[in-house]
Design an enzyme around this catalytic site. Structure first.
Site, PDB file in Angstrom:
ATOM      1  N   CYS A 335     -22.322   3.813  -8.515  1.00  0.00           N
ATOM      2  CA  CYS A 335     -23.582   4.103  -7.832  1.00  0.00           C
ATOM      3  C   CYS A 335     -23.422   3.705  -6.385  1.00  0.00           C
ATOM      4  CB  CYS A 335     -24.716   3.339  -8.487  1.00  0.00           C
ATOM      5  SG  CYS A 335     -25.011   3.947 -10.130  1.00  0.00           S
ATOM      6  N   TYR A 373      -1.015   1.339  -3.795  1.00  0.00           N
ATOM      7  CA  TYR A 373      -2.320   0.931  -3.260  1.00  0.00           C
ATOM      8  C   TYR A 373      -3.473   1.618  -3.987  1.00  0.00           C
ATOM      9  CZ  TYR A 373       0.971  -0.634   0.224  1.00  0.00           C
ATOM     10  OH  TYR A 373       2.050  -1.219   0.824  1.00  0.00           O
TER      11      TYR A 373
HETATM   12  C1  LIG Z   1       2.775  -3.665   3.199  1.00  0.00           C
HETATM   13  C2  LIG Z   1       4.076  -4.104   3.702  1.00  0.00           C
HETATM   14  C3  LIG Z   1       5.219  -3.331   3.462  1.00  0.00           C
HETATM   15  C4  LIG Z   1       5.185  -2.010   2.746  1.00  0.00           C
HETATM   16  O1  LIG Z   1       4.480  -1.026   3.423  1.00  0.00           O
HETATM   17  P1  LIG Z   1       4.490   0.482   2.858  1.00  0.00           P
HETATM   18  O2  LIG Z   1       3.676   1.223   3.861  1.00  0.00           O
HETATM   19  O3  LIG Z   1       3.877   0.454   1.517  1.00  0.00           O
HETATM   20  O4  LIG Z   1       5.904   0.919   2.827  1.00  0.00           O
HETATM   21  C5  LIG Z   1       6.423  -3.837   3.888  1.00  0.00           C
HETATM   22  N1  LIG Z   1       6.498  -5.008   4.562  1.00  0.00           N
HETATM   23  C6  LIG Z   1       5.420  -5.763   4.814  1.00  0.00           C
HETATM   24  C7  LIG Z   1       5.576  -7.039   5.530  1.00  0.00           C
HETATM   25  C8  LIG Z   1       4.177  -5.333   4.415  1.00  0.00           C
HETATM   26  O5  LIG Z   1       3.106  -6.080   4.671  1.00  0.00           O
END
Ligand SMILES: *Cc1c(COP(=O)(O)O)cnc(C)c1O
Length: 416
Positions: A335, A373
């Site tokens: 909602c 994600y």
């Molecule tokens: C989130 C993150 C990643 C991975 O990022 P992607 O866009 O999913 O490849 C790699 N290194 C660090 C330090 C991150 O915070």
């Protein structure tokens, strides 16, 4: 990217019996294909690929990826603990965090490596572990995220130590006799080789200034195409200028720098699918819209609401064949008017529609690009919907439940 043909009536009824909907399905073959590519990233003086586990941290996924000889990038102390409980070797884990836990020393003593992401983190590490080695995460002053929310470099980003603060870094390192052995720069999502070349050069300029550095970690951010009109990063292609820069650096300085990369999205994004059922079909009259309401939503897939992200969507009619197509706006079960699965790509507030087979209540809806994600980052338990289940489709096509659906009792377990 299209929804693959293995999402047929047979698989979906099997899934219904195994887990019900909504449910995430991860395809093992896709994950292995991606990890194979990662391991081939060109690196003249050695490569250590890591998986950024925050993209999808379920134990079976961690086991699958690390079983391929890939290490872990952890974003919090809890992620470290989770990886260790999944059986990951502590020395294969590297921590780059926005919040250094007060008890971080327990992980370092076990062999976890750390990149200091701020001056205060560096000092806290030095106080606990003088005369040892550490990595430094710098913000090199450049970012290339797809949206402001995924941009993690440049002056508007709080991640890492601002590149002009090198003298402060040196002073703290000297105070505690710390050897700076790694430099880390993760600047966000991008698929353009020219941007990666610039990042490599900026990062090597930092390596040049810190003579004890032995490895360079370029982070993740390798964008993948979820939709047909998006561009996937060709990892080997963006690696070429990076490798050339490392070779040139070695010729000039005699220093052979090892490379680390740590993709999350690249490993799992297109390996994951969210399988839902359409639980209602409503319309708002002439001049209005037709809406499909799923039995999932922002509780499983927040990216459309958060970034106006576009995901491939298929409707698989149940027990009948359908010729007619209709335009539908797809919404989630919460909602909350922001629980919109089909926002306009340029404006998340605006409704967009998809042309899909004429749908009835009970039909299947499969949403692709849901491996990274999604399960890991959602409005879990909003409207008290329980956390959903996860299934791994093995290379031989078998479906294995890797996480059960949460129960209401589990959701309430900590209430007093
Ligand atoms: C989130 C993150 C990643 C991975 O990022 P992607 O866009 O999913 O490849 C790699 N290194 C660090 C330090 C991150 O915070």
């Amino acid at each position: 990217m299209e929804i693959p043909e293995f999402f047929n009536a047979q698989l979906l009824s099997e899934l219904e019996a195994l887990s019900g909907t909504p449910c995430y399905v991860y395809d093992e073959a896709t994950i292995r294909r991606q990890t194979d590519i990662m391991k081939k990233f060109p690196a003249p003086f050695g490569l250590f690929p890591r998986y950024a586990m925050k993209a999808c941290p379920t134990r079976a996924i961690l086991a699958l990826v690390t079983g391929e000889g890939i290490g872990i990038d952890a974003s919090s102390g809890f992620e470290i603990d989770r990886a260790l409980r999944a059986g990951v070797d502590p020395t294969a884990i590297s921590l780059s965090t926005q919040e250094l836990p007060s008890d971080f020393d327990q992980w370092i003593k076990k062999g976890v490596k750390m990149n200091a992401c701020s001056l205060s983190q560096l000092r806290r590490y030095g106080e606990k572990f003088p005369n040892t080695s550490i990595g430094i995460r710098f913000n090199p002053g450049l970012g290339s995220g797809g949206t402001a929310k995924t941009n993690v470099g440049g002056p508007s980003s709080s991640f890492g130590i601002w590149h002009e603060k090198k003298e402060e870094v040196r002073a703290i390192a000297a105070e505690f006799s710390l050897k700076i052995e790694r430099i880390h720069t993760h600047i966000g999502s991008g698929s353009d080789p020219a941007v990666w070349q610039r990042t490599a050069n900026l990062s090597l300029a930092l390596v040049r200034e810190f003579e004890t550095v032995e490895s360079l970690n370029l982070g993740g951010g390798y964008k993948v195409a979820r939709m047909a009109d998006e561009v996937s990063t060709d990892l080997l292609k963006i690696g070429e200028p990076v490798a050339a820069a490392l070779t040139e650096f070695a010729e000039e300085t005699g220093r052979k720098i090892r490379l680390e990369i740590e993709p999350g999205t690249f490993v799992v994004a297109n390996a994951g699918y969210l399988v839902s059922r359409v639980q209602d079909v409503v319309d708002t009259g002439t001049g209005g819209h037709q809406f499909l309401k799923l039995d999932s939503g922002m509780t499983e897939l927040l990216r459309p609401s958060l970034y106006a992200a576009q995901h491939p969507i298929s409707i698989i009619p149940r027990g009948r064949t359908v010729e007619d197509m209709e335009d539908y706006v797809i919404v989630g079960h919460c909602c909350e008017s922001g629980d919109l699965v089909t926002p306009a790509p340029d404006d998340g507030e605006k409704l967009a529609f998809r042309n899909l087979p004429k749908t009835q209540i009970g039909d299947w809806c499969v949403i692709g690009g849901a491996g990274a994600y999604c399960s890991a980052m959602s409005t879990k338990n909003y409207n008290s919907f329980p956390e959903t289940s996860e299934v791994l489709r093995s290379e031989n096509g078998d479906l294995n439940l890797i996480r059960r659906r949460q129960t209401l009792d589990q959701l309430l377990a900590n209430e007093i």
